[in-house]
Design a protein around this motif. Structure first.
Motif, PDB file in Angstrom:
ATOM      1  N   MET A   1       0.840  -1.197   0.000  1.00  0.00           N
ATOM      2  CA  MET A   1       0.000   0.000   0.000  1.00  0.00           C
ATOM      3  C   MET A   1       0.877   1.249   0.000  1.00  0.00           C
ATOM      4  O   MET A   1       1.837   1.338   0.759  1.00  0.00           O
ATOM      5  N   ALA A   2       0.525   2.207  -0.852  1.00  0.00           N
ATOM      6  CA  ALA A   2       1.338   3.420  -0.973  1.00  0.00           C
ATOM      7  C   ALA A   2       1.271   4.234   0.307  1.00  0.00           C
ATOM      8  O   ALA A   2       0.212   4.385   0.912  1.00  0.00           O
ATOM      9  N   LYS A   3       2.441   4.781   0.744  1.00  0.00           N
ATOM     10  CA  LYS A   3       2.490   5.594   1.965  1.00  0.00           C
ATOM     11  C   LYS A   3       1.919   6.979   1.675  1.00  0.00           C
ATOM     12  O   LYS A   3       2.072   7.514   0.585  1.00  0.00           O
ATOM     13  N   LYS A   4       1.219   7.517   2.686  1.00  0.00           N
ATOM     14  CA  LYS A   4       0.719   8.890   2.549  1.00  0.00           C
ATOM     15  C   LYS A   4       1.906   9.844   2.586  1.00  0.00           C
ATOM     16  O   LYS A   4       2.821   9.669   3.387  1.00  0.00           O
ATOM     17  N   LYS A   5       1.891  10.832   1.712  1.00  0.00           N
ATOM     18  CA  LYS A   5       3.021  11.750   1.637  1.00  0.00           C
ATOM     19  C   LYS A   5       3.128  12.555   2.937  1.00  0.00           C
ATOM     20  O   LYS A   5       2.143  12.813   3.617  1.00  0.00           O
ATOM     21  N   GLU A   6       4.343  12.919   3.276  1.00  0.00           N
ATOM     22  CA  GLU A   6       4.606  13.699   4.502  1.00  0.00           C
ATOM     23  C   GLU A   6       4.034  15.093   4.330  1.00  0.00           C
ATOM     24  O   GLU A   6       4.276  15.771   3.336  1.00  0.00           O
ATOM     25  N   VAL A   7       3.213  15.512   5.294  1.00  0.00           N
ATOM     26  CA  VAL A   7       2.627  16.847   5.221  1.00  0.00           C
ATOM     27  C   VAL A   7       2.931  17.599   6.505  1.00  0.00           C
ATOM     28  O   VAL A   7       3.187  17.002   7.552  1.00  0.00           O
ATOM     29  N   SER A   8       2.887  18.922   6.432  1.00  0.00           N
ATOM     30  CA  SER A   8       3.168  19.738   7.605  1.00  0.00           C
ATOM     31  C   SER A   8       2.001  19.683   8.581  1.00  0.00           C
ATOM     32  O   SER A   8       0.889  19.293   8.217  1.00  0.00           O
ATOM     33  N   VAL A   9       2.250  20.114   9.817  1.00  0.00           N
ATOM     34  CA  VAL A   9       1.189  20.156  10.833  1.00  0.00           C
ATOM     35  C   VAL A   9       0.066  21.068  10.371  1.00  0.00           C
ATOM     36  O   VAL A   9      -1.110  20.757  10.530  1.00  0.00           O
ATOM     37  N   GLU A  10       0.447  22.219   9.780  1.00  0.00           N
ATOM     38  CA  GLU A  10      -0.587  23.146   9.311  1.00  0.00           C
ATOM     39  C   GLU A  10      -1.485  22.492   8.268  1.00  0.00           C
ATOM     40  O   GLU A  10      -2.713  22.660   8.300  1.00  0.00           O
ATOM     41  N   GLU A  11      -0.880  21.742   7.342  1.00  0.00           N
ATOM     42  CA  GLU A  11      -1.669  21.054   6.319  1.00  0.00           C
ATOM     43  C   GLU A  11      -2.604  20.024   6.952  1.00  0.00           C
ATOM     44  O   GLU A  11      -3.752  19.853   6.517  1.00  0.00           O
ATOM     45  N   ARG A  12      -2.081  19.347   7.989  1.00  0.00           N
ATOM     46  CA  ARG A  12      -2.930  18.373   8.698  1.00  0.00           C
ATOM     47  C   ARG A  12      -4.119  19.064   9.365  1.00  0.00           C
ATOM     48  O   ARG A  12      -5.246  18.566   9.313  1.00  0.00           O
ATOM     49  N   LEU A  13      -3.844  20.197  10.001  1.00  0.00           N
ATOM     50  CA  LEU A  13      -4.909  20.931  10.688  1.00  0.00           C
ATOM     51  C   LEU A  13      -5.962  21.427   9.695  1.00  0.00           C
ATOM     52  O   LEU A  13      -7.164  21.363   9.970  1.00  0.00           O
ATOM     53  N   ARG A  14      -5.467  21.916   8.545  1.00  0.00           N
ATOM     54  CA  ARG A  14      -6.410  22.377   7.520  1.00  0.00           C
ATOM     55  C   ARG A  14      -7.269  21.211   7.015  1.00  0.00           C
ATOM     56  O   ARG A  14      -8.492  21.335   6.867  1.00  0.00           O
ATOM     57  N   ALA A  15      -6.617  20.084   6.758  1.00  0.00           N
ATOM     58  CA  ALA A  15      -7.347  18.903   6.266  1.00  0.00           C
ATOM     59  C   ALA A  15      -8.353  18.412   7.307  1.00  0.00           C
ATOM     60  O   ALA A  15      -9.489  18.037   6.978  1.00  0.00           O
ATOM     61  N   LEU A  16      -7.940  18.434   8.572  1.00  0.00           N
ATOM     62  CA  LEU A  16      -8.842  18.008   9.649  1.00  0.00           C
ATOM     63  C   LEU A  16     -10.052  18.927   9.762  1.00  0.00           C
ATOM     64  O   LEU A  16     -11.184  18.472   9.933  1.00  0.00           O
ATOM     65  N   TYR A  17      -9.803  20.237   9.654  1.00  0.00           N
ATOM     66  CA  TYR A  17     -10.925  21.173   9.765  1.00  0.00           C
ATOM     67  C   TYR A  17     -11.845  21.074   8.541  1.00  0.00           C
ATOM     68  O   TYR A  17     -13.065  21.167   8.666  1.00  0.00           O
ATOM     69  N   ASP A  18     -11.230  20.856   7.357  1.00  0.00           N
ATOM     70  CA  ASP A  18     -12.035  20.623   6.156  1.00  0.00           C
ATOM     71  C   ASP A  18     -12.922  19.390   6.349  1.00  0.00           C
ATOM     72  O   ASP A  18     -14.110  19.399   6.004  1.00  0.00           O
ATOM     73  N   LEU A  19     -12.320  18.331   6.879  1.00  0.00           N
ATOM     74  CA  LEU A  19     -13.057  17.096   7.129  1.00  0.00           C
ATOM     75  C   LEU A  19     -14.220  17.360   8.092  1.00  0.00           C
ATOM     76  O   LEU A  19     -15.334  16.873   7.890  1.00  0.00           O
TER      77      LEU A  19
END
Length: 259
Positions: A1-19
């Motif tokens: 299974m392909a690994k998820k690309k490394e993202v910054s904390v800010e990108e994670r927070l944005r993705a979480l809030y979008d979710l």
């Protein structure tokens, strides 16, 4: 299974809030439906139950009709026997034979009386059953009308929201794939345990969204720096700063408008 690309904390927070915004929109759609699907299911069960009851009542009527016919046949048979015994009494040789036939006649007369009594009772049962059938039909008609109305309401809401809901569910799954599994698991766990399913909330007037507990200024600075994922110590919710929240809301509103 392909690994998820490394993202910054800010990108994670944005993705979480979008979710969170996507899942909250799904919650809103489902809240609009509210208890309607359950109401429709309950009404369908009630209508099915009333139809079964009606069918049983009609079958009961048929059984009672058969019982009446049976008793009428018995009366005719008893009358025939009484006539037969009466003829035989004309040709008896002694009192013993005459008395024996008289007892048979008396027995058949009692059989007729009993059968007539049963017929009277059966006819009373028929009237009672007919009243229950009429009341049940009236109740069934009212429930069917109510069911039709509720199904119409539900169908209208589904027609309006189902396409958007399915698109949002697909988006929710897509966004989850962009976030590491550990964070998704934490997000899902928090969503189940907090009011309104809000697992990611912005800071509003120095407190976490939907809470009266003030966030210390130093923690607010850390949250605004977007260097690590910080949770509210009181509710366990993941916290984001107000500016990030506004940016993501604007972005997601555009996405929702296209669905």
């Amino acid at each position: 299974m392909a690994k998820k690309k490394e993202v910054s904390v800010e990108e994670r927070l944005r993705a979480l809030y979008d979710l969170q915004l996507i899942d909250s929109r799904i919650d809103e759609i489902r809240n609009v439906r509210g208890e309607l699907p359950l109401e429709v299911r309950d009404l369908e069960d009630e209508v099915a139950g009333l139809n079964i009851r009606l069918e049983k009542l009609v079958n009961d009527l048929q059984t009672i009709d058969n019982d009446i016919s049976s008793r009428k046949n018995l009366i005719e048979e008893s009358k025939a026997l009484i006539k037969k015994y009466g003829e035989q009494q004309k040709n008896v040789r002694n009192n013993r034979e005459f008395n024996s036939l008289s007892k048979e006649v008396e027995f058949q007369e009692l059989e007729i009386q009993l059968a007539e009594k049963h017929i009277k009772e059966f006819k009373a049962q028929i009237e009672q059953k007919k009243e229950v059938i009429a009341a049940t039909k009236e109740q069934l008609k009212e429930r069917e009308t109510h069911l039709k109305h509720k199904k119409g309401e539900l169908d209208a809401i589904l027609a309006e929201t189902e396409k958007e809901e399915q698109a949002l569910i697909a988006k929710s799954e897509d966004y989850k794939k962009q976030i590491e599994d550990r964070l998704v698991a934490a997000y899902d766990r928090i969503r189940k345990n907090v009011k309104n399913g809000l697992a990611v909330v912005p800071i509003e007037r120095g407190a976490s969204g939907g809470s009266f507990f003030t966030i210390p200024p130093q923690v607010q600075v850390e949250i605004a720096s977007r260097k690590k994922v910080i949770t509210d110590e009181h509710s366990g919710r993941i916290l984001v700063d107000a500016a990030l929240a506004e940016e993501q809301k604007a972005k997601m509103e555009k996405l929702f408008a296209k669905l």
